[in-house]
Design a protein around this motif. Structure first.
Motif, PDB file in Angstrom:
ATOM      1  N   LYS A 112       0.814  -1.214   0.000  1.00  0.00           N
ATOM      2  CA  LYS A 112       0.000   0.000   0.000  1.00  0.00           C
ATOM      3  C   LYS A 112       0.854   1.274   0.000  1.00  0.00           C
ATOM      4  O   LYS A 112       0.532   2.234  -0.705  1.00  0.00           O
ATOM      5  CB  LYS A 112      -0.902  -0.050   1.250  1.00  0.00           C
ATOM      6  CG  LYS A 112      -2.080   0.843   1.201  1.00  0.00           C
ATOM      7  CD  LYS A 112      -3.160   0.292   0.275  1.00  0.00           C
ATOM      8  CE  LYS A 112      -4.305   1.217   0.034  1.00  0.00           C
ATOM      9  NZ  LYS A 112      -4.049   2.585  -0.303  1.00  0.00           N
ATOM     10  N   ASP A 113       1.932   1.313   0.780  1.00  0.00           N
ATOM     11  CA  ASP A 113       2.746   2.533   0.852  1.00  0.00           C
ATOM     12  C   ASP A 113       3.361   2.874  -0.505  1.00  0.00           C
ATOM     13  O   ASP A 113       3.488   4.044  -0.860  1.00  0.00           O
ATOM     14  CB  ASP A 113       3.862   2.382   1.903  1.00  0.00           C
ATOM     15  CG  ASP A 113       3.371   2.763   3.296  1.00  0.00           C
ATOM     16  OD1 ASP A 113       2.138   2.775   3.496  1.00  0.00           O
ATOM     17  OD2 ASP A 113       4.213   3.044   4.178  1.00  0.00           O
ATOM     18  N   ASP A 162       0.540   4.315  -2.742  1.00  0.00           N
ATOM     19  CA  ASP A 162       0.249   5.712  -2.395  1.00  0.00           C
ATOM     20  C   ASP A 162       1.340   6.653  -2.922  1.00  0.00           C
ATOM     21  O   ASP A 162       1.057   7.753  -3.394  1.00  0.00           O
ATOM     22  CB  ASP A 162       0.106   5.869  -0.869  1.00  0.00           C
ATOM     23  CG  ASP A 162      -1.216   5.286  -0.358  1.00  0.00           C
ATOM     24  OD1 ASP A 162      -2.157   5.138  -1.164  1.00  0.00           O
ATOM     25  OD2 ASP A 162      -1.306   4.970   0.840  1.00  0.00           O
ATOM     26  N   GLN A 216       0.865   7.109  -6.577  1.00  0.00           N
ATOM     27  CA  GLN A 216      -0.284   7.982  -6.837  1.00  0.00           C
ATOM     28  C   GLN A 216       0.126   9.459  -6.705  1.00  0.00           C
ATOM     29  O   GLN A 216      -0.243  10.287  -7.539  1.00  0.00           O
ATOM     30  CB  GLN A 216      -1.434   7.618  -5.873  1.00  0.00           C
ATOM     31  CG  GLN A 216      -2.749   8.318  -6.156  1.00  0.00           C
ATOM     32  CD  GLN A 216      -3.208   8.207  -7.613  1.00  0.00           C
ATOM     33  OE1 GLN A 216      -2.952   7.198  -8.290  1.00  0.00           O
ATOM     34  NE2 GLN A 216      -3.853   9.248  -8.118  1.00  0.00           N
ATOM     35  N   GLU A 275      -3.553  12.127  -0.181  1.00  0.00           N
ATOM     36  CA  GLU A 275      -2.558  11.069  -0.341  1.00  0.00           C
ATOM     37  C   GLU A 275      -1.454  11.185   0.704  1.00  0.00           C
ATOM     38  O   GLU A 275      -1.072  10.200   1.319  1.00  0.00           O
ATOM     39  CB  GLU A 275      -1.878  11.153  -1.711  1.00  0.00           C
ATOM     40  CG  GLU A 275      -2.775  10.840  -2.870  1.00  0.00           C
ATOM     41  CD  GLU A 275      -3.039  12.069  -3.696  1.00  0.00           C
ATOM     42  OE1 GLU A 275      -2.241  13.007  -3.623  1.00  0.00           O
ATOM     43  OE2 GLU A 275      -4.050  12.097  -4.409  1.00  0.00           O
ATOM     44  N   ARG A 335      -1.687   9.832   4.244  1.00  0.00           N
ATOM     45  CA  ARG A 335      -1.683   8.380   4.468  1.00  0.00           C
ATOM     46  C   ARG A 335      -0.287   7.844   4.706  1.00  0.00           C
ATOM     47  O   ARG A 335      -0.107   6.860   5.399  1.00  0.00           O
ATOM     48  CB  ARG A 335      -2.298   7.662   3.252  1.00  0.00           C
ATOM     49  CG  ARG A 335      -3.813   7.659   3.264  1.00  0.00           C
ATOM     50  CD  ARG A 335      -4.337   6.534   2.422  1.00  0.00           C
ATOM     51  NE  ARG A 335      -4.007   6.692   1.013  1.00  0.00           N
ATOM     52  CZ  ARG A 335      -4.816   7.266   0.121  1.00  0.00           C
ATOM     53  NH1 ARG A 335      -5.994   7.701   0.499  1.00  0.00           N
ATOM     54  NH2 ARG A 335      -4.466   7.374  -1.134  1.00  0.00           N
ATOM     55  N   SER A 394       5.784  10.648   2.557  1.00  0.00           N
ATOM     56  CA  SER A 394       5.504  11.699   1.575  1.00  0.00           C
ATOM     57  C   SER A 394       6.383  12.917   1.849  1.00  0.00           C
ATOM     58  O   SER A 394       6.643  13.715   0.947  1.00  0.00           O
ATOM     59  CB  SER A 394       4.026  12.099   1.624  1.00  0.00           C
ATOM     60  OG  SER A 394       3.698  12.552   2.912  1.00  0.00           O
ATOM     61  N   ARG A 445       0.351  -2.305   4.518  1.00  0.00           N
ATOM     62  CA  ARG A 445       1.223  -1.174   4.182  1.00  0.00           C
ATOM     63  C   ARG A 445       2.665  -1.630   3.975  1.00  0.00           C
ATOM     64  O   ARG A 445       3.446  -0.950   3.301  1.00  0.00           O
ATOM     65  CB  ARG A 445       1.181  -0.116   5.286  1.00  0.00           C
ATOM     66  CG  ARG A 445      -0.086   0.728   5.276  1.00  0.00           C
ATOM     67  CD  ARG A 445       0.021   1.867   6.265  1.00  0.00           C
ATOM     68  NE  ARG A 445       1.395   2.343   6.309  1.00  0.00           N
ATOM     69  CZ  ARG A 445       2.029   2.727   7.405  1.00  0.00           C
ATOM     70  NH1 ARG A 445       1.410   2.725   8.559  1.00  0.00           N
ATOM     71  NH2 ARG A 445       3.281   3.136   7.360  1.00  0.00           N
TER      72      ARG A 445
END
Ligand code: UD1
Length: 420
Positions: free
Chosen positions: A48-49, A52, A55, A87, A90, A94, A396
């Motif tokens: 998942k990480d 993201d 994205q 985004e 999450r 980031s 994740r």
């Protein structure tokens, strides 16, 4: 609702090929925006990480394509430098777009990464370091920064933060002049990022004292990279096999990357072998507790294996103690393990675990990524059925924990509860 169901009491036997490293893949993907052209990243974990992160890159204007575990990122046209809260909130990592966007476009706007289950996780070290390189922060509520040019400079990190080291590297590679990062993190994922940047034309070297020297270059080429195996996933599975009294070989992790974890397993009475990138563990008798283990930056025992270790200590003989020195709230797993009959006392950053012979299956909630994996370990060695909710945390970081552990004998499955 989705949950994991584990029927415990079976030792694990066999071999597992370890997925690509989450903590290596994330900064390496972010670094792709530093050059025009298409980078090819292989063995990129399907977690998942990573999704993201990809994205966010699409939203910035990158062309992103995934074919299985190979990801292609074309960062020729970066059309934005602002990242939306949806985004970014999450994933903590980031924040790495800060250094990379400043390096590429001279501007970056990101939401302030919130706190998370394992601690407050501020970004003051990232900001301070980037300011020393010429960035100006314009806003208190969000991470809004600008710089006319990144100037090389000397940065001394008061703590070897992994993320702050990566952010500095991402900002410095295209800086004017030479930079020096003193007291940087020494995690293997940092060296992997440096190697990837160097193969694209960056000039980064690690000096004997551990500091990083970066001679700024005017441009980077796109590159091809294969992500190393995930040492935390490997460590989790070795601990899982050990506490079920099984024997397991994991493939992909170099010797030094698991040395601290292997040291603790040996002190617990497990037999541990290493040959090139293969690590094996075997346990014939009940594990023994270890009087004291402290989490510390690499090369010491990693905070990311602290929760799985706590699950293993819960059934080891005698008293064990763990001091968590990196993240202040990383003992939430203890409360869940107690529902299974574990004897754990927490006092500040010290957990005291009196091993019990057996845990019993229970209905649990994953408190965070590694805590969730720790509950899987506990379920594997417990009597009866364990149900773990909030599996999105585990996803994740673990590609498919059911596939991996199921292939070596665990009775574990995902259940989709339709509520009907
Ligand atoms: C990374 C890893 C995470 C691992 C951690 C420590 C990734 C994607 N995540 O997280 O899996 O558990 O390293 O090995 O690679 N700190 C500050 N101010 C800052 C930055 C950090 O006070 O500006 C503190 C944090 O709150 C924490 C400690 O420093 O207490 C370590 O954080 P850091 O090394 O930065 O971890 P991350 O990069 O967030």
């Amino acid at each position: 609702m989705k949950y994991l169901e584990i029927s415990g009491g079976r030792p694990l036997f066999g071999e597992i090929q370890i997925q690509g490293s989450k903590n290596a893949a994330l900064p390496i993907l972010v670094s792709c925006i530093l050059s025009e052209g298409t980078c090819r990243i292989e063995n990129c974990p399907e977690i998942k990480d990573v999704e993201d992160t990809l994205q966010i890159m699409r939203e910035l204007g990158c062309g992103v394509r995934r074919l299985g575990r190979t990801v292609y990122v074309d960062a020729s046209c970066i059309s934005r430098w602002e990242i939306r809260a949806t985004e970014a909130s999450r994933i903590r990592s980031s924040v790495l777009f800060l250094g990379a966007l400043l390096g590429r476009t001279g501007k970056a706007v990101l939401p302030m990464p919130g706190g998370c289950a394992i601690g407050s996780r501020p970004v003051d070290l990232h900001q301070k370091a980037l300011k020393q390189l010429g960035a100006v922060f314009l806003n208190q509520e969000q991470l809004q920064a600008e710089c006319r040019e990144i100037r090389g400079g000397r940065i001394r990190l008061p703590f070897p933060s992994v993320g702050a080291t990566e952010n500095c590297l991402l900002a410095c590679v295209l800086a004017k002049g030479e930079s020096r990062i003193e007291n940087p993190a020494r995690e293997p994922e940092i060296d992997e990022l440096c190697s990837f940047l160097n193969c694209r034309g960056a000039r980064i070297s690690r000096r004997r004292d551990g500091s990083l020297r970066i001679q700024g270059v005017s441009r980077l080429e796109p590159g091809v990279w294969q992500i190393q195996a995930d040492r935390i996933v490997a460590g989790t599975y070795l601990l899982a096999a050990a506490c079920t009294g099984g024997s397991l070989c994991v493939h992909g992790c170099p010797e030094e990357s698991l040395r601290a974890a292997a040291g603790v397993l040996r002190r617990m009475g497990a037999q541990v072998w290493n040959q090139e990138k293969r690590w094996a563990v075997a346990v014939k008798e009940r594990l023994q507790g270890v009087p004291y283990v402290e989490t510390r930056p690499y090369p010491d025992f990693p905070t990311d294996l602290q929760s799985p270790l706590m699950a293993a200590f819960s059934v080891a003989s005698g008293r064990s103690r763990i001091r968590e020195t990196i993240f202040e709230n990383r003992f939430s797993t203890a409360w869940e393990l107690r529902k299974m009959g574990a004897q754990i006392q927490v006092d500040g950053n010290l957990a005291c675990i009196d091993g019990v012979r057996r845990l019993k299956g229970a209905r649990l909630q994953a408190p965070d990524l590694r805590g969730g994996a720790a509950l899987v370990l506990a379920g594997l060695q417990a009597d009866g059925i364990t149900r773990i909710e909030r599996t999105e945390y585990i996803e994740r970081g673990y590609e498919d924990i059911c596939r991996d552990l199921g292939s070596v004998g665990a009775r574990i499955r995902v259940v989709q509860d339709t509520g009907g």
